[in-house]
Design a protein around this motif. Structure first.
Motif, short mmCIF file in Angstrom:
data_model
loop_
_atom_site.label_atom_id
_atom_site.label_comp_id
_atom_site.label_asym_id
_atom_site.label_seq_id
_atom_site.Cartn_x
_atom_site.Cartn_y
_atom_site.Cartn_z
N ASP A 95 24.34 -50.05 36.10
CA ASP A 95 23.96 -51.11 37.04
C ASP A 95 22.45 -51.22 37.20
N ARG A 96 21.78 -50.09 37.38
CA ARG A 96 20.32 -50.11 37.54
C ARG A 96 19.65 -50.67 36.29
N GLU A 97 20.11 -50.21 35.13
CA GLU A 97 19.50 -50.64 33.87
C GLU A 97 19.66 -52.15 33.67
N ILE A 98 20.85 -52.66 33.97
CA ILE A 98 21.10 -54.09 33.80
C ILE A 98 20.22 -54.90 34.76
N GLU A 99 20.12 -54.44 36.01
CA GLU A 99 19.29 -55.15 36.99
C GLU A 99 17.83 -55.15 36.57
N VAL A 100 17.32 -54.01 36.14
CA VAL A 100 15.92 -53.92 35.72
C VAL A 100 15.68 -54.79 34.49
N LEU A 101 16.60 -54.76 33.54
CA LEU A 101 16.45 -55.57 32.34
C LEU A 101 16.37 -57.06 32.67
N HIS A 102 17.27 -57.53 33.51
CA HIS A 102 17.27 -58.96 33.85
C HIS A 102 15.99 -59.35 34.61
N ARG A 103 15.50 -58.46 35.43
CA ARG A 103 14.25 -58.75 36.13
C ARG A 103 13.06 -58.74 35.18
N SER A 109 7.12 -58.01 37.35
CA SER A 109 6.34 -56.82 37.02
C SER A 109 7.11 -55.56 37.43
N MET A 110 6.68 -54.44 36.88
CA MET A 110 7.32 -53.16 37.22
C MET A 110 7.20 -52.88 38.71
N ARG A 111 6.04 -53.18 39.26
CA ARG A 111 5.80 -52.92 40.68
C ARG A 111 6.73 -53.76 41.55
N SER A 112 6.87 -55.06 41.21
CA SER A 112 7.73 -55.91 42.03
C SER A 112 9.20 -55.51 41.89
N ILE A 113 9.59 -55.07 40.70
CA ILE A 113 10.97 -54.59 40.52
C ILE A 113 11.21 -53.36 41.37
N GLY A 114 10.24 -52.44 41.36
CA GLY A 114 10.35 -51.23 42.18
C GLY A 114 10.45 -51.55 43.66
N LYS A 115 9.62 -52.50 44.13
CA LYS A 115 9.68 -52.88 45.54
C LYS A 115 11.03 -53.50 45.89
N SER A 121 7.71 -46.65 41.02
CA SER A 121 7.35 -47.23 39.72
C SER A 121 7.67 -46.26 38.59
N THR A 122 7.57 -44.95 38.86
CA THR A 122 7.92 -43.95 37.85
C THR A 122 9.39 -44.06 37.47
N THR A 123 10.24 -44.30 38.46
CA THR A 123 11.68 -44.45 38.20
C THR A 123 11.94 -45.72 37.39
N ILE A 124 11.21 -46.78 37.71
CA ILE A 124 11.38 -48.03 36.96
C ILE A 124 10.95 -47.84 35.51
N PHE A 125 9.85 -47.13 35.27
CA PHE A 125 9.41 -46.85 33.91
C PHE A 125 10.47 -46.02 33.16
N ARG A 126 11.07 -45.06 33.83
CA ARG A 126 12.11 -44.25 33.21
C ARG A 126 13.32 -45.10 32.87
N ILE A 127 13.69 -45.99 33.78
CA ILE A 127 14.83 -46.87 33.54
C ILE A 127 14.52 -47.81 32.37
N ARG A 128 13.28 -48.31 32.30
CA ARG A 128 12.90 -49.17 31.18
C ARG A 128 13.01 -48.42 29.85
N ASN A 129 12.58 -47.16 29.85
CA ASN A 129 12.71 -46.35 28.64
C ASN A 129 14.17 -46.14 28.26
N ASP A 130 15.03 -45.95 29.26
CA ASP A 130 16.47 -45.83 28.99
C ASP A 130 17.02 -47.13 28.39
N ILE A 131 16.56 -48.26 28.91
CA ILE A 131 16.98 -49.57 28.41
C ILE A 131 16.59 -49.70 26.94
N LEU A 132 15.34 -49.35 26.63
CA LEU A 132 14.86 -49.45 25.24
C LEU A 132 15.67 -48.53 24.33
N ASN A 133 15.99 -47.32 24.80
CA ASN A 133 16.79 -46.40 23.99
C ASN A 133 18.18 -46.97 23.72
N GLN A 134 18.78 -47.61 24.72
CA GLN A 134 20.10 -48.18 24.54
C GLN A 134 20.06 -49.39 23.60
#
Length: 137
Positions: A95-103, A109-115, A121-134
């Motif tokens: 769920d988090r990955e899908i939400e971050v991807l669509h945003r 921006s990463m900051r606005s997604i985190g807010k 923002s560190t968690t958002i960067f980690r989620i983005r890396n997970d998205i790229l890996n998938q």
């Protein structure tokens, strides 16, 4: 057409560019009234009048024609990149990955997604890396 390999960096860049490429393609579709670089009347009495035939030696015409051809090639490249990202979207799970991807695809921006998601923002960067890996699999 040869299938090209998409690496992690190019996929990340495609995701970052997705939002503005979509906007440019939409703009190009609204300009479909351009035929060979010349706008042709579609409505009213002007549309019934005869159209010019043959060529012209006008340098402005050739410049418009050159830009139109360049634009259509650019639009085709954008479409290929967008389709590459779109065909990889179903590979993303969570769920988090899908939400971050669509945003990210919406241009946030990463900051606005985190807010918005109340995450660092560190968690958002980690989620983005997970998205790229998938998506790269």
């Amino acid at each position: 057409m040869a299938k090209h390999m998409v690496n992690r960096h190019t996929l990340d860049q495609m995701i970052k560019d997705y939002h503005w490429m979509i906007k440019i393609i939409k703009e190009a579709e609204t300009d479909k009234a351009f035929i060979n670089g010349i706008k042709v009347a579609s409505y009213g009495i002007e549309s019934t009048l005869p159209k010019a035939s043959g060529g012209t030696s006008d340098p402005v015409f050739y410049e418009v024609h050159r830009r139109t051809q360049f634009s259509s090639l650019r639009i085709q490249q954008y479409c290929r990149k967008i389709l590459e990202v779109q065909k990889r979207i179903p590979l993303v799970v969570g769920d988090r990955e899908i939400e971050v991807l669509h945003r990210l695809l919406d241009g946030d921006s990463m900051r606005s997604i985190g807010k918005h998601m109340n995450l660092s923002s560190t968690t958002i960067f980690r989620i983005r890396n997970d998205i790229l890996n998938q998506m790269i699999v």
